[in-house]
Design a protein around this motif. Structure first.
Motif, PDB file in Angstrom:
ATOM      1  N   ILE A  26      -5.048  10.002  -3.875  1.00 16.58           N
ATOM      2  CA  ILE A  26      -5.260  11.339  -3.306  1.00 16.58           C
ATOM      3  C   ILE A  26      -4.368  11.639  -2.112  1.00 16.58           C
ATOM      4  CG2 ILE A  26      -7.053  10.791  -1.600  1.00 16.58           C
ATOM      5  CD1 ILE A  26      -8.621  13.159  -2.843  1.00 16.58           C
ATOM      6  N   GLY A  27      -3.853  10.619  -1.450  1.00 21.14           N
ATOM      7  CA  GLY A  27      -3.121  10.841  -0.209  1.00 21.14           C
ATOM      8  C   GLY A  27      -1.807  11.566  -0.393  1.00 21.14           C
ATOM      9  N   GLU A  28      -1.201  11.427  -1.587  1.00 14.83           N
ATOM     10  CA  GLU A  28       0.106  12.048  -1.796  1.00 14.83           C
ATOM     11  C   GLU A  28       0.009  13.369  -2.537  1.00 14.83           C
ATOM     12  OE1 GLU A  28       3.349   8.650  -1.899  1.00 14.83           O
ATOM     13  OE2 GLU A  28       1.539   7.997  -2.922  1.00 14.83           O
ATOM     14  N   VAL A  29      -0.847  13.443  -3.552  1.00 13.05           N
ATOM     15  CA  VAL A  29      -0.964  14.705  -4.283  1.00 13.05           C
ATOM     16  C   VAL A  29      -1.426  15.821  -3.355  1.00 13.05           C
ATOM     17  CG1 VAL A  29      -3.375  14.421  -5.059  1.00 13.05           C
ATOM     18  CG2 VAL A  29      -1.773  15.750  -6.437  1.00 13.05           C
ATOM     19  N   GLY A  30      -2.201  15.482  -2.326  1.00 13.88           N
ATOM     20  CA  GLY A  30      -2.698  16.499  -1.402  1.00 13.88           C
ATOM     21  C   GLY A  30      -1.614  17.194  -0.606  1.00 13.88           C
TER      22      GLY A  30
ATOM     23  N   GLN B 121       0.857  -1.182   0.000  1.00 17.63           N
ATOM     24  CA  GLN B 121       0.000   0.000   0.000  1.00 17.63           C
ATOM     25  C   GLN B 121       0.894   1.233   0.000  1.00 17.63           C
ATOM     26  OE1 GLN B 121      -2.785   0.985   3.320  1.00 17.63           O
ATOM     27  NE2 GLN B 121      -4.292   1.050   1.685  1.00 17.63           N
ATOM     28  N   GLY B 122       1.074   1.764  -1.191  1.00 15.40           N
ATOM     29  CA  GLY B 122       1.905   2.949  -1.376  1.00 15.40           C
ATOM     30  C   GLY B 122       1.624   3.525  -2.740  1.00 15.40           C
ATOM     31  N   GLY B 123       2.203   4.680  -3.028  1.00 14.32           N
ATOM     32  CA  GLY B 123       2.045   5.271  -4.341  1.00 14.32           C
ATOM     33  C   GLY B 123       0.654   5.786  -4.644  1.00 14.32           C
ATOM     34  N   SER B 124      -0.225   5.783  -3.655  1.00 13.71           N
ATOM     35  CA  SER B 124      -1.627   6.202  -3.835  1.00 13.71           C
ATOM     36  C   SER B 124      -2.326   5.362  -4.902  1.00 13.71           C
ATOM     37  CB  SER B 124      -1.701   7.694  -4.204  1.00 13.71           C
ATOM     38  OG  SER B 124      -1.258   8.512  -3.157  1.00 13.71           O
ATOM     39  N   TRP B 125      -1.986   4.057  -4.971  1.00 18.03           N
ATOM     40  CA  TRP B 125      -2.593   3.217  -6.007  1.00 18.03           C
ATOM     41  C   TRP B 125      -3.552   2.151  -5.469  1.00 18.03           C
ATOM     42  CZ3 TRP B 125       3.151   2.205  -6.752  1.00 18.03           C
ATOM     43  CH2 TRP B 125       3.622   1.204  -5.903  1.00 18.03           C
ATOM     44  N   THR B 126      -3.776   2.111  -4.166  1.00 17.29           N
ATOM     45  CA  THR B 126      -4.568   1.010  -3.604  1.00 17.29           C
ATOM     46  C   THR B 126      -6.029   1.052  -4.038  1.00 17.29           C
ATOM     47  OG1 THR B 126      -3.089   0.794  -1.710  1.00 17.29           O
ATOM     48  CG2 THR B 126      -5.298  -0.115  -1.470  1.00 17.29           C
ATOM     49  N   ALA B 127      -6.653   2.218  -3.982  1.00 20.22           N
ATOM     50  CA  ALA B 127      -8.065   2.308  -4.374  1.00 20.22           C
ATOM     51  C   ALA B 127      -8.248   1.861  -5.814  1.00 20.22           C
ATOM     52  CB  ALA B 127      -8.579   3.729  -4.182  1.00 20.22           C
TER      53      ALA B 127
ATOM     54  N   VAL C 217      -6.539  14.411   2.610  1.00 18.77           N
ATOM     55  CA  VAL C 217      -5.991  15.712   2.223  1.00 18.77           C
ATOM     56  C   VAL C 217      -5.675  16.552   3.459  1.00 18.77           C
ATOM     57  CG1 VAL C 217      -6.379  17.820   0.907  1.00 18.77           C
ATOM     58  CG2 VAL C 217      -7.175  15.629   0.006  1.00 18.77           C
ATOM     59  N   LEU C 218      -6.531  16.482   4.486  1.00 25.02           N
ATOM     60  CA  LEU C 218      -6.241  17.200   5.727  1.00 25.02           C
ATOM     61  C   LEU C 218      -4.892  16.755   6.294  1.00 25.02           C
ATOM     62  CD1 LEU C 218      -9.697  17.193   7.575  1.00 25.02           C
ATOM     63  CD2 LEU C 218      -8.655  19.069   6.313  1.00 25.02           C
ATOM     64  N   GLY C 219      -4.675  15.444   6.331  1.00 27.28           N
ATOM     65  CA  GLY C 219      -3.402  14.929   6.827  1.00 27.28           C
ATOM     66  C   GLY C 219      -2.236  15.382   5.965  1.00 27.28           C
ATOM     67  N   SER C 220      -2.452  15.421   4.645  1.00 28.85           N
ATOM     68  CA  SER C 220      -1.408  15.874   3.730  1.00 28.85           C
ATOM     69  C   SER C 220      -1.051  17.331   3.985  1.00 28.85           C
ATOM     70  CB  SER C 220      -1.876  15.702   2.280  1.00 28.85           C
ATOM     71  OG  SER C 220      -2.071  14.343   1.949  1.00 28.85           O
ATOM     72  N   VAL C 221      -2.068  18.165   4.203  1.00 29.51           N
ATOM     73  CA  VAL C 221      -1.829  19.586   4.463  1.00 29.51           C
ATOM     74  C   VAL C 221      -1.058  19.765   5.771  1.00 29.51           C
ATOM     75  CG1 VAL C 221      -2.931  21.796   5.007  1.00 29.51           C
ATOM     76  CG2 VAL C 221      -3.795  20.396   3.113  1.00 29.51           C
ATOM     77  N   VAL C 222      -1.461  19.032   6.791  1.00 29.79           N
ATOM     78  CA  VAL C 222      -0.757  19.115   8.077  1.00 29.79           C
ATOM     79  C   VAL C 222       0.716  18.762   7.887  1.00 29.79           C
ATOM     80  CG1 VAL C 222      -0.561  18.098  10.383  1.00 29.79           C
ATOM     81  CG2 VAL C 222      -2.808  18.703   9.471  1.00 29.79           C
ATOM     82  N   TRP C 223       0.961  17.717   7.109  1.00 28.51           N
ATOM     83  CA  TRP C 223       2.352  17.315   6.887  1.00 28.51           C
ATOM     84  C   TRP C 223       3.101  18.379   6.080  1.00 28.51           C
ATOM     85  CZ3 TRP C 223       3.863  11.555   6.031  1.00 28.51           C
ATOM     86  CH2 TRP C 223       5.223  11.394   6.298  1.00 28.51           C
ATOM     87  N   GLY C 224       2.425  18.999   5.108  1.00 29.36           N
ATOM     88  CA  GLY C 224       3.074  20.061   4.357  1.00 29.36           C
ATOM     89  C   GLY C 224       3.466  21.236   5.240  1.00 29.36           C
ATOM     90  N   ILE C 225       2.576  21.593   6.158  1.00 28.77           N
ATOM     91  CA  ILE C 225       2.885  22.653   7.129  1.00 28.77           C
ATOM     92  C   ILE C 225       4.066  22.227   8.001  1.00 28.77           C
ATOM     93  CG2 ILE C 225       2.000  23.880   9.157  1.00 28.77           C
ATOM     94  CD1 ILE C 225      -0.808  23.687   7.840  1.00 28.77           C
TER      95      ILE C 225
END
Length: 743
Positions: free
Chosen positions: A708-712, A508-514, A644-652
């Motif tokens: 979506i988990g990584e692009v976010g 489960q990586g690369g945002s390809w699971t879904a 996406v919320l988690g992605s934004v938090v990580w970006g911050i």
């Protein structure tokens, strides 16, 4: 019209109750009978060799079962086999306890196994090991002129495309130019669940392994290759993973040690890493980047250079696609991209959320902001003037691309049109207010995956696949897919994952699971649906006797004609009438390469950020974020928004806090704990709006879904840095941006 429509609806996590009640078990929580505990001893030096190990005092302690080291391991495990896990980089993979050589600080050099964890920990603390230290090199700054092009690279690495146009000449002729270096230091994943493996030993040498991983099948292949085990002898289970962010893609060394000890001692064994040892299993690499941009007179890009140098270990060639995105995200006829590695005495870096893209986009997007100021253009307008309708790296059209809509919808939500372009022009009391924005692009991938479905006579559907759940919502999404395609209520579907006894699935990586597992679940349900129709047609007086599969639909627990909903059969009745206790079907789904190779498959986003900077103290507060994402079909807006919320938090976090500090004198990370490796807390995070831009794509996969988990995460750190410049007038090109860089 399908009344049982679940895909696209906000649905709460089906695994939520298990997580909040403690019913969800993680790798170190399986209390198998007769369990022993292993504690890893880590090297205090960064390079050299072990000259002596004296285990006599440790082995004399009542309850200590064994001390494993390079002195006794080679006779116990097939370490000389050529083995790699699914996503290993090029080079020679690290082999724990293989020799006396020390290759990096905190390298595991011994394993103490005892009856209790406390005894194992104490015994490890008094184990006597002597070392001969050698000179080490851990500072990438010393490698600026010594980088080399990667060799075989890692799985999935794409070398930068050859130069196009005349990038050097056009840069010199450009109307406006930017030429700067951008730096971000080492970052560590720091998931809340630390790595652990609980190995249950069964008579005859069979093992059941509960592993913290992002891919149970990958862990199984790894230990099978090393120890010469069959699939039946090495079952791996990973029902829940308490955060991975890429750190669980590769099997970590505690898995090898736990299996080794269990097989040698013929005893169940658990090995858990400490928080400090979590800093010895890989990281996002320290990277130096140079970006040169030039404009045409109309403000469009005339020239683009992007070069990256990042660290790797001495024994592997870990590589990332850092610069390639720059040749794709914007329209530019003259592009030159370069990428080099620096061999250092550190453990191999490894994939960390949006690997490569998160690094490369920071440099490119800050440089684009600098270019906008140089050209006197709004940063959004600059990007629109170089909007790419085609992937110039591949010279292919995009399967779909709604980045322009991301710009417009995100800007409208944020209120970007009200922005005063002048730095230091906006204040709230003592706070300088700044607005910044940036863009992102990430692969939309599908991997080969399999699933199995089983429908019982009481109408309950069990779905199985060996995929993992790292907190992204996999349990829920797959339940929705199965319920939709067989017309069953969500509560009638039980999706099971994380077991190598189930049909195989990728890590489960690369945002390809879904896309990957979801397509397999869809096809397995359709295969079962065809069986149900054939059985329904055999029922006495069946209203579906002459129906073709394309003429029927599964809705509200019924199989019915699409054009006449009164002509229906209850699905549960079909199974009962068949005389079977259950009906089964399976499917293996793979990408349609013939179709996909004609296109460039990607998701996109645009991020808008507001910051407040205390003029006196230099402290930064990210007060508002709008992240507009175009990622194909959104399977579940609720779990997608959480991603996406988690992605934004990580970006911050990446922009303002995260930094692993190396003391190069010792070659050791010195802030290897939660107290000093800073990540956001609730008080650091304020308003985050997520906008999902409508995007249909029937090329990426049958579900039309993109990861979506990584692009976010992309664009967030750069947008924060750009907003800080707008607020303060001070340009910072090295992350994280702490107050010392602003005062």
């Amino acid at each position: 019209m399908n009344d049982t429509n679940y895909i696209g609806k906000a649905t709460s996590r089906v695994d939520g109750p298990a997580k909040v009640t403690g019913a969800a078990k993680y790798a170190a929580e399986f209390n198998v009978p007769n369990l022993a505990y292993g504690y890893v001893v880590s090297s205090p030096i960064a390079k050299g060799k072990i000259t002596k190990i004296d285990a006599a005092e440790v082995l004399a302690l009542p309850g200590v079962l064994q001390v494993f080291s390079h002195e006794n391991v080679p006779t116990l495990a097939l370490l000389d086999r050529s083995y790699k896990d699914d996503i290993a980089p090029g080079g020679s993979p690290f082999r724990p306890l293989h020799s006396a050589e020390v290759k990096f600080s905190q390298q595991p050099v011994a394993l103490v196994v005892a009856d209790t964890f406390e005894l194992a920990r104490y015994a490890a603390s008094i184990l006597k090991i002597e070392y001969e230290q050698a000179g080490h090199e851990t500072d990438i700054e010393t490698k600026r002129t010594q980088g080399f092009e990667p060799g075989t690279g890692k799985t999935g690495f794409v070398p930068p495309p050859p130069p196009r146009g005349q990038a050097d000449q056009e840069f010199e002729r450009a109307t406006h130019r930017v030429d700067q270096e951008y730096v971000h230091g080492t970052q560590h994943h720091n998931p809340m669940e630390m790595f652990a493996s609980t190995v249950e030993y069964h008579e005859g040498g069979k093992l059941t392994v509960y592993d913290k991983t992002q891919g149970a099948p990958n862990s199984q292949r790894y230990i099978r290759q090393i120890f010469g085990l069959s699939k039946d002898e090495a079952r791996v289970i990973s029902r829940y993973t308490g955060g991975g962010f890429g750190s669980g893609l590769r099997p970590q060394y505690q898995l090898f040690m736990a299996v080794l000890a269990a097989l040698e001692l013929r005893h169940s064994v658990r090995v858990s890493l400490t928080r400090q040892q979590m800093f010895s299993i890989g990281h996002r690499p320290h990277t130096l980047q140079t970006v040169k941009l030039g404009t045409n007179p109309d403000g469009s890009l005339a020239s683009l250079h992007h070069h990256a140098l990042h660290e790797t270990s001495r024994f592997e060639d870990y590589t990332e696609n850092v610069v390639n995105w720059s040749g794709m995200l914007y329209q530019c006829a003259n592009v030159k991209l370069g990428y080099q590695l620096a061999k250092l005495d550190v453990y191999s870096p490894q994939d960390m959320r949006a690997p490569g893209a998160a690094t490369g986009s920071i440099a490119l997007e800050i440089a684009m902001d600098e270019l906008a100021y140089a050209a006197g253009l709004d940063p959004l307008e600059l990007r629109l003037r170089s909007y790419a309708d085609r992937d110039q790296n591949l010279d292919k059209p995009f399967s779909s691309k709604k980045l322009r809509e991301c710009y417009h919808e995100g800007a409208a939500k944020f209120g970007w049109e009200k922005r005063n372009p002048a730095p230091r022009a906006t204040r709230r009391g003592n706070m300088l207010v700044g607005w910044g924005m940036a863009s992102g692009v990430w692969d939309a991938s599908q991997q080969k995956a399999a699933a199995k479905v089983s429908l019982s006579a009481d109408g309950k559907l069990t779905v199985q696949s060996a995929t993992n759940e790292i907190g992204t919502g996999t349990y829920t999404i797959m339940t929705q897919v199965a319920a939709e395609y067989l017309g069953l209520p969500l509560e009638a579907v039980d999706f099971q994952l994380g077991d190598t006894n189930f049909p195989p699935a990728p890590v489960q990586g690369g945002s390809w699971t879904a896309a990957s597992v979801g397509t397999a679940v869809k096809e397995a349900c359709e295969a079962l649906g065809e069986k149900l129709l054939k059985l329904a047609q055999k029922m006495e007086g069946s209203p579906l006797a002459d129906a073709k599969f394309e003429d029927v639909e599964f809705v509200n627990g019924q199989l019915r004609l699409r054009l006449d909903h009164n002509q229906a059969v209850v699905i549960r009745d079909i199974v009962q009438a068949s005389g079977e206790t259950k009906l089964e079907a399976d499917a293996t789904a793979a990408p349609d390469l013939a179709k996909q190779k004609q296109y460039s498959l990607h998701a996109h986003n645009a991020v808008f950020v507001e910051v407040e900077v205390d003029e006196d103290l230099g402290t930064v507060h990210v007060t508002r974020v709008v992240n507009a994402v175009a990622a194909g079909r959104i399977m579940n807006p609720k779990t997608a928004r959480s991603q996406v919320l988690g992605s934004v938090v990580w970006g911050i976090s990446a922009a303002l806090m995260e930094e692993t500090v190396m003391d190069h004198k010792f070659g050791r990370y010195v802030n290897h704990n939660y107290a000093e490796y800073h990540i956001p807390v609730n008080a650091d995070i304020h308003d985050i709006d997520v906008v999902f831009v409508e995007e249909e794509d029937d090329i990426v996969n049958p579900l039309g879904v993109k990861g979506i988990g990584e692009v976010g995460m992309l664009g967030v750190a750069a947008a924060v840095a750009n907003a800080i410049f707008h607020a303060t007038g001070k340009r910072v090109r090295e992350l994280p941006i702490m107050l010392d860089k602003l005062l």
